[in-house]
Design a protein around this motif. Structure first.
Motif, mmCIF file in Angstrom:
data_model
loop_
_atom_site.group_PDB
_atom_site.id
_atom_site.type_symbol
_atom_site.label_atom_id
_atom_site.label_comp_id
_atom_site.label_asym_id
_atom_site.label_seq_id
_atom_site.Cartn_x
_atom_site.Cartn_y
_atom_site.Cartn_z
ATOM 1 N N MET A 26 13.041 -2.583 -20.349
ATOM 2 C CA MET A 26 12.953 -3.805 -19.549
ATOM 3 C C MET A 26 13.158 -3.503 -18.066
ATOM 4 N N GLU A 27 14.051 -2.557 -17.754
ATOM 5 C CA GLU A 27 14.266 -2.226 -16.348
ATOM 6 C C GLU A 27 13.034 -1.540 -15.762
ATOM 7 N N VAL A 28 12.440 -0.619 -16.527
ATOM 8 C CA VAL A 28 11.225 0.059 -16.053
ATOM 9 C C VAL A 28 10.133 -0.964 -15.788
ATOM 10 N N MET A 29 9.964 -1.914 -16.718
ATOM 11 C CA MET A 29 8.941 -2.936 -16.554
ATOM 12 C C MET A 29 9.227 -3.819 -15.344
ATOM 13 N N SER A 30 10.515 -4.136 -15.140
ATOM 14 C CA SER A 30 10.900 -4.953 -13.990
ATOM 15 C C SER A 30 10.594 -4.226 -12.684
ATOM 16 N N ILE A 31 10.866 -2.916 -12.645
ATOM 17 C CA ILE A 31 10.589 -2.113 -11.454
ATOM 18 C C ILE A 31 9.091 -2.096 -11.153
ATOM 19 N N LEU A 32 8.286 -1.879 -12.200
ATOM 20 C CA LEU A 32 6.835 -1.849 -12.014
ATOM 21 C C LEU A 32 6.313 -3.205 -11.551
ATOM 22 N N ASN A 33 6.861 -4.265 -12.125
ATOM 23 C CA ASN A 33 6.436 -5.606 -11.720
ATOM 24 C C ASN A 33 6.804 -5.877 -10.265
ATOM 25 N N ASN A 34 7.988 -5.427 -9.871
ATOM 26 C CA ASN A 34 8.446 -5.586 -8.490
ATOM 27 C C ASN A 34 7.491 -4.883 -7.530
ATOM 28 N N CYS A 35 7.061 -3.679 -7.907
ATOM 29 C CA CYS A 35 6.134 -2.921 -7.063
ATOM 30 C C CYS A 35 4.789 -3.636 -6.950
ATOM 31 N N MET A 36 4.332 -4.229 -8.055
ATOM 32 C CA MET A 36 3.058 -4.927 -8.024
ATOM 33 C C MET A 36 3.136 -6.186 -7.168
ATOM 34 N N VAL A 37 4.279 -6.873 -7.230
ATOM 35 C CA VAL A 37 4.471 -8.058 -6.391
ATOM 36 C C VAL A 37 4.401 -7.679 -4.918
ATOM 37 N N LYS A 38 4.963 -6.512 -4.588
ATOM 38 C CA LYS A 38 4.949 -6.035 -3.199
ATOM 39 C C LYS A 38 3.599 -5.435 -2.807
ATOM 40 N N GLU A 39 2.704 -5.311 -3.800
ATOM 41 C CA GLU A 39 1.388 -4.692 -3.592
ATOM 42 C C GLU A 39 1.508 -3.227 -3.203
ATOM 43 N N SER A 40 2.577 -2.599 -3.693
ATOM 44 C CA SER A 40 2.698 -1.150 -3.565
ATOM 45 C C SER A 40 2.240 -0.528 -4.881
ATOM 46 N N LYS A 41 2.083 0.785 -4.902
ATOM 47 C CA LYS A 41 1.498 1.450 -6.070
ATOM 48 C C LYS A 41 2.493 2.424 -6.695
ATOM 49 N N VAL A 42 2.368 2.602 -8.005
ATOM 50 C CA VAL A 42 3.183 3.566 -8.726
ATOM 51 C C VAL A 42 2.263 4.510 -9.484
ATOM 52 N N TYR A 43 2.411 5.799 -9.234
ATOM 53 C CA TYR A 43 1.628 6.803 -9.950
ATOM 54 C C TYR A 43 2.575 7.542 -10.894
ATOM 55 N N ASN B 241 0.800 -1.237 0.000
ATOM 56 C CA ASN B 241 0.000 0.000 0.000
ATOM 57 C C ASN B 241 0.829 1.283 0.000
ATOM 58 N N ASP B 242 2.169 1.168 0.020
ATOM 59 C CA ASP B 242 2.988 2.371 -0.159
ATOM 60 C C ASP B 242 2.800 2.877 -1.588
ATOM 61 N N ILE B 243 3.085 4.162 -1.790
ATOM 62 C CA ILE B 243 2.913 4.774 -3.113
ATOM 63 C C ILE B 243 4.219 5.438 -3.544
ATOM 64 N N LEU B 244 4.603 5.198 -4.793
ATOM 65 C CA LEU B 244 5.762 5.861 -5.388
ATOM 66 C C LEU B 244 5.244 6.738 -6.537
ATOM 67 N N ILE B 245 5.496 8.050 -6.429
ATOM 68 C CA ILE B 245 5.015 8.989 -7.444
ATOM 69 C C ILE B 245 6.189 9.497 -8.275
ATOM 70 N N VAL B 246 6.036 9.464 -9.600
ATOM 71 C CA VAL B 246 7.035 10.027 -10.512
ATOM 72 C C VAL B 246 6.310 10.909 -11.529
ATOM 73 N N SER B 247 7.026 11.871 -12.073
ATOM 74 C CA SER B 247 6.394 12.745 -13.065
ATOM 75 C C SER B 247 6.114 11.977 -14.350
ATOM 76 N N GLU B 248 6.991 11.022 -14.684
ATOM 77 C CA GLU B 248 6.783 10.162 -15.842
ATOM 78 C C GLU B 248 7.632 8.901 -15.675
ATOM 79 N N LEU B 249 7.240 7.836 -16.365
ATOM 80 C CA LEU B 249 7.903 6.548 -16.185
ATOM 81 C C LEU B 249 9.377 6.580 -16.572
ATOM 82 N N SER B 250 9.762 7.454 -17.505
ATOM 83 C CA SER B 250 11.157 7.516 -17.937
ATOM 84 C C SER B 250 12.086 7.946 -16.815
#
Length: 201
Positions: free
Chosen positions: A78-95, A62-71
């Motif tokens: 592949m690294e961006v996708m891996s990071i997002l997948n890691n966050c989803m596995v942890k059930e944290s959120k990325v905005y 349930n933690d949230i990580l906010i970025v202005s854009e995914l880049s």
């Protein structure tokens, strides 16, 4: 915890635009940023070698990580996708403000997770094919294949990540997914788990 991550590539760039976008977004959503992380570093540098790496390690459910854009997370897809997948596995959120993504435990995120998984599988297959072709060429040219005997380093890509791997295993995360999260091949993860006895057979 709500984290805001800001990254610029050179000291000639300014963090103010990204900070403004995040402040405007958080205000519209009526959320408060608990911790700001800023750094001047190339997106080509691995996330674990940046301040971002510690944030990703600290993220909890349930933690949230906010970025202005995914880049801002990295220039390598592949690294961006891996990071997002890691966050989803942890059930944290990325905005991601620019793209309008709010990735978490919802159907759109699960669709994206499937896309990440499929893309990673395609990438692995391409790497495997290129490796086989290179080895075939080396063999045809009479060149030695593999490491010289006794040259295997004690350091690996997974050295120091035992705790993360144990945590993911405890959450019943598959070996292939762990590999994608950590940016290594599934066989590398299996070998590391076996040699470090991180899982009971």
């Amino acid at each position: 915890m709500i984290y805001a991550y800001i990254r610029v590539s050179t000291d000639k760039q300014t963090v103010e635009n990204q900070r403004f976008e995040i402040l405007k977004y958080s205000s519209s959503k009526r959320i408060h940023v608990d911790e700001w992380i800023e750094e001047t570093v190339s997106g080509n540098k691995r996330s674990e070698d940046r301040k971002l790496g510690k944030v990703l390690t600290d993220l909890k459910k349930n933690d949230i990580l906010i970025v202005s854009e995914l880049s801002r997370l990295g220039r390598n897809l592949m690294e961006v996708m891996s990071i997002l997948n890691n966050c989803m596995v942890k059930e944290s959120k990325v905005y991601a403000i620019k793209e309008g993504y709010e990735l978490g435990n919802n159907i759109s995120s699960k669709v994206l997770a499937f896309a990440f998984s499929l893309s990673a599988e395609i990438e692995r297959n391409l790497i495997s094919q290129r490796t086989k072709e290179a080895m075939a060429r080396m063999k045809s040219e009479g060149l030695p294949i593999g490491r010289p005997a006794g040259s295997l380093s004690k350091q690996t890509k997974l050295t120091g990540k035992e705790a993360t791997i144990r945590e993911l295993l405890d959450k019943k995360v598959g070996v292939s997914t762990i590999g994608r999260i950590l940016g290594v091949n599934r066989l590398t993860v299996e070998s590391y788990i076996r040699t470090r006895k991180l899982r009971e057979d």
